[in-house]
Design an enzyme around this catalytic site. Structure first.
Site, PDB file in Angstrom:
ATOM      1  N   TRP A  21      44.606  29.925  45.445  1.00 18.54           N
ATOM      2  CA  TRP A  21      45.098  30.214  44.105  1.00 18.54           C
ATOM      3  C   TRP A  21      46.467  29.607  43.902  1.00 18.54           C
ATOM      4  O   TRP A  21      47.384  29.833  44.693  1.00 18.54           O
ATOM      5  CB  TRP A  21      45.139  31.730  43.879  1.00 18.54           C
ATOM      6  CG  TRP A  21      43.768  32.312  43.686  1.00 18.54           C
ATOM      7  CD1 TRP A  21      42.752  32.356  44.607  1.00 18.54           C
ATOM      8  CD2 TRP A  21      43.256  32.915  42.495  1.00 18.54           C
ATOM      9  NE1 TRP A  21      41.640  32.945  44.065  1.00 18.54           N
ATOM     10  CE2 TRP A  21      41.910  33.306  42.777  1.00 18.54           C
ATOM     11  CE3 TRP A  21      43.796  33.170  41.242  1.00 18.54           C
ATOM     12  CZ2 TRP A  21      41.113  33.941  41.825  1.00 18.54           C
ATOM     13  CZ3 TRP A  21      42.995  33.804  40.295  1.00 18.54           C
ATOM     14  CH2 TRP A  21      41.671  34.180  40.583  1.00 18.54           C
ATOM     15  N   ASP A  60      46.600  37.800  31.894  1.00 16.59           N
ATOM     16  CA  ASP A  60      46.071  39.135  32.168  1.00 16.59           C
ATOM     17  C   ASP A  60      46.507  40.170  31.141  1.00 16.59           C
ATOM     18  O   ASP A  60      46.327  41.367  31.353  1.00 16.59           O
ATOM     19  CB  ASP A  60      46.462  39.590  33.584  1.00 16.59           C
ATOM     20  CG  ASP A  60      45.569  40.713  34.096  1.00 16.59           C
ATOM     21  OD1 ASP A  60      44.407  40.785  33.673  1.00 16.59           O
ATOM     22  OD2 ASP A  60      46.044  41.519  34.912  1.00 16.59           O
ATOM     23  N   ASP A  92      39.654  34.615  33.313  1.00 11.19           N
ATOM     24  CA  ASP A  92      39.816  35.696  32.320  1.00 11.19           C
ATOM     25  C   ASP A  92      40.314  35.238  30.958  1.00 11.19           C
ATOM     26  O   ASP A  92      40.075  35.928  29.960  1.00 11.19           O
ATOM     27  CB  ASP A  92      40.785  36.788  32.798  1.00 11.19           C
ATOM     28  CG  ASP A  92      40.176  37.734  33.809  1.00 11.19           C
ATOM     29  OD1 ASP A  92      38.982  37.623  34.081  1.00 11.19           O
ATOM     30  OD2 ASP A  92      40.924  38.569  34.335  1.00 11.19           O
ATOM     31  N   HIS A 128      31.909  36.869  32.531  1.00 14.54           N
ATOM     32  CA  HIS A 128      30.690  37.253  33.254  1.00 14.54           C
ATOM     33  C   HIS A 128      29.676  37.868  32.297  1.00 14.54           C
ATOM     34  O   HIS A 128      29.938  38.025  31.095  1.00 14.54           O
ATOM     35  CB  HIS A 128      31.015  38.197  34.416  1.00 14.54           C
ATOM     36  CG  HIS A 128      31.730  39.450  34.024  1.00 14.54           C
ATOM     37  ND1 HIS A 128      31.103  40.512  33.403  1.00 14.54           N
ATOM     38  CD2 HIS A 128      33.028  39.821  34.161  1.00 14.54           C
ATOM     39  CE1 HIS A 128      31.972  41.490  33.195  1.00 14.54           C
ATOM     40  NE2 HIS A 128      33.158  41.084  33.632  1.00 14.54           N
ATOM     41  N   TRP A 177      30.439  40.876  29.745  1.00 11.67           N
ATOM     42  CA  TRP A 177      31.711  40.829  29.031  1.00 11.67           C
ATOM     43  C   TRP A 177      31.512  40.293  27.623  1.00 11.67           C
ATOM     44  O   TRP A 177      31.497  41.048  26.658  1.00 11.67           O
ATOM     45  CB  TRP A 177      32.704  39.978  29.825  1.00 11.67           C
ATOM     46  CG  TRP A 177      34.138  40.178  29.454  1.00 11.67           C
ATOM     47  CD1 TRP A 177      34.639  40.766  28.328  1.00 11.67           C
ATOM     48  CD2 TRP A 177      35.270  39.801  30.244  1.00 11.67           C
ATOM     49  NE1 TRP A 177      36.009  40.767  28.349  1.00 11.67           N
ATOM     50  CE2 TRP A 177      36.426  40.188  29.520  1.00 11.67           C
ATOM     51  CE3 TRP A 177      35.418  39.164  31.468  1.00 11.67           C
ATOM     52  CZ2 TRP A 177      37.712  39.949  29.999  1.00 11.67           C
ATOM     53  CZ3 TRP A 177      36.698  38.933  31.941  1.00 11.67           C
ATOM     54  CH2 TRP A 177      37.827  39.329  31.226  1.00 11.67           C
ATOM     55  N   LYS A 237      37.499  34.559  44.093  1.00  9.35           N
ATOM     56  CA  LYS A 237      38.348  35.689  44.469  1.00  9.35           C
ATOM     57  C   LYS A 237      38.335  35.792  46.000  1.00  9.35           C
ATOM     58  O   LYS A 237      37.279  35.684  46.624  1.00  9.35           O
ATOM     59  CB  LYS A 237      37.807  36.977  43.850  1.00  9.35           C
ATOM     60  CG  LYS A 237      38.411  38.259  44.410  1.00  9.35           C
ATOM     61  CD  LYS A 237      39.873  38.428  44.061  1.00  9.35           C
ATOM     62  CE  LYS A 237      40.391  39.752  44.644  1.00  9.35           C
ATOM     63  NZ  LYS A 237      41.823  39.965  44.352  1.00  9.35           N
ATOM     64  N   GLU A 246      41.866  40.726  49.510  1.00  7.37           N
ATOM     65  CA  GLU A 246      43.131  40.737  48.785  1.00  7.37           C
ATOM     66  C   GLU A 246      42.990  41.669  47.583  1.00  7.37           C
ATOM     67  O   GLU A 246      42.048  41.571  46.807  1.00  7.37           O
ATOM     68  CB  GLU A 246      43.516  39.321  48.358  1.00  7.37           C
ATOM     69  CG  GLU A 246      43.772  38.412  49.549  1.00  7.37           C
ATOM     70  CD  GLU A 246      44.237  37.020  49.175  1.00  7.37           C
ATOM     71  OE1 GLU A 246      44.593  36.810  47.995  1.00  7.37           O
ATOM     72  OE2 GLU A 246      44.238  36.136  50.062  1.00  7.37           O
ATOM     73  N   ASP A 273      43.142  43.920  44.144  1.00  2.00           N
ATOM     74  CA  ASP A 273      43.207  43.675  42.702  1.00  2.00           C
ATOM     75  C   ASP A 273      44.477  44.250  42.092  1.00  2.00           C
ATOM     76  O   ASP A 273      44.873  43.860  41.000  1.00  2.00           O
ATOM     77  CB  ASP A 273      42.014  44.329  42.001  1.00  2.00           C
ATOM     78  CG  ASP A 273      40.710  43.630  42.274  1.00  2.00           C
ATOM     79  OD1 ASP A 273      40.707  42.403  42.424  1.00  2.00           O
ATOM     80  OD2 ASP A 273      39.674  44.318  42.355  1.00  2.00           O
TER      81      ASP A 273
END
Length: 331
Positions: free
Chosen positions: A85, A124, A161, A199, A202, A301, A305, A307
């Site tokens: 990332w 976000d 997102d 996804h 959504w 993802k 790790e 969220d």
């Protein structure tokens, strides 16, 4: 990042049978598959892009790899190719050299480096992964990232997102032009770009196709689905195919799909949780598919790790041993 859920669900979508009917868990054609499908890997044309014939790059410096060096229990996560990332935690001054190091490792290893680009202003919508650059800095930063990846034949998921979140918060006016700019810069550097399409629970495929068309699909190879979410691979792969079909209606033909399978082994949580849900399990390991418009199933993802500070997890992006061990449990 915060992969939110919405009440809309896919209805009447044909299940993607490719991964079950053609591939075993190890990626080998299953006995009884059609002769053409079984012969495809051996019959690949010489001109086929190496990204569709070689493996994807395992990150030797990932948090999972560091954890596995101390506790072998984490090797099932550490040994699987995952995206690296690139976020606003990486300053402009180091963006080119960092991207080049990752790309060069792929070249030396004859593997495809995966990257996730996540640095839009106000990303976000103020959630657990809030942050990002201002618009001017973002453009400078993305130019440096693209320059660093040039020649590496990298694969990039662009701004998870963002397009699914449009209309959810203020300050998003710059997102579409910045995503277009990023896609253009990355494509010019030879990177395969996948615009994030959320996804299957959504946004409807038609809505996502409209947004993706505005976000620079001309500069992208295709779309990414299920990033950091939990929809089963067949279901969300079918959704990706729907988005691709909708894009074709809008003049963007021959687009392909990348599916994130990092945490979907048990399917979507029944209670609708998205942040460190206790039911999540590892999904299908990273592999090249190259059939029926699906390019890759990959761990975007990074499992293990967090969220964010929810369900007992540490801040977003930190290694979480208890969460990682839970992901590895039998579904």
């Amino acid at each position: 990042m915060s992969p939110r859920r919405a009440p809309w669900t896919v209805a009447g979508v044909a299940v993607v049978t490719l991964l079950l009917s053609l591939l075993s868990p190890g990626g080998t054609p299953v006995a009884g598959a059609s002769p053409a499908a079984a012969a495809a890997p051996a019959a690949a044309p010489a001109a086929l892009d190496p990204r569709l014939t070689r493996g994807l790059l395992v990150d030797p410096s990932s948090l999972a790899m560091k954890a596995a060096a101390k506790d072998a229990a984490f090797k099932p996560i550490a040994g699987v190719a995952q995206a690296r990332w690139f976020t606003s935690a990486l300053p402009v001054s180091r963006a080119r050299s960092t991207a080049k190091a990752w790309g060069d490792l792929g070249v030396r290893s004859a593997r495809t480096p995966l990257v996730a680009i996540y640095a839009l202003p106000g990303r976000d919508c103020g959630g657990h992964s809030a942050g990002g650059f201002d618009a001017t800095t973002y453009r400078s930063w993305i130019r440096e990232v693209a320059a660093g990846l040039k020649g590496s034949r990298a694969v990039a998921v662009l701004e998870p997102d963002a397009l699914a979140l449009l209309g959810s918060c203020s300050g998003q006016e710059s997102w579409l032009p910045l995503i277009r700019y990023a896609a253009q810069q990355l494509q010019a550097a030879g990177v395969w770009v996948y615009l994030d399409a959320g996804h299957s629970s959504w946004q409807p495929a038609s809505v996502m196709a409209d947004r993706i068309a505005q976000a620079g699909i001309a500069y992208a190879r295709g779309v990414a689905v299920n990033v950091s979410n939990y929809q089963r691979t067949n279901t969300v792969g079918a959704y990706g195919q729907q988005v691709v079909a909708e894009l074709a209606k809008r003049g963007a033909r021959n687009k392909t799909v990348l599916v994130d399978s990092s945490r979907n082994g048990a399917g979507a949580p029944a209670d609708g949780q998205w942040c460190n849900p206790t039911s999540a399990r590892l999904g299908m390991t990273t592999r090249v598919v190259n059939a029926k418009s699906i390019d890759f199933v990959a761990w975007i993802k990074r499992p293990g790790e967090s969220d964010g500070t929810c369900n007992g997890g540490p801040p977003a992006g930190q290694w979480w041993p208890a969460g990682a061990k839970r992901l590895m449990a039998t579904p």
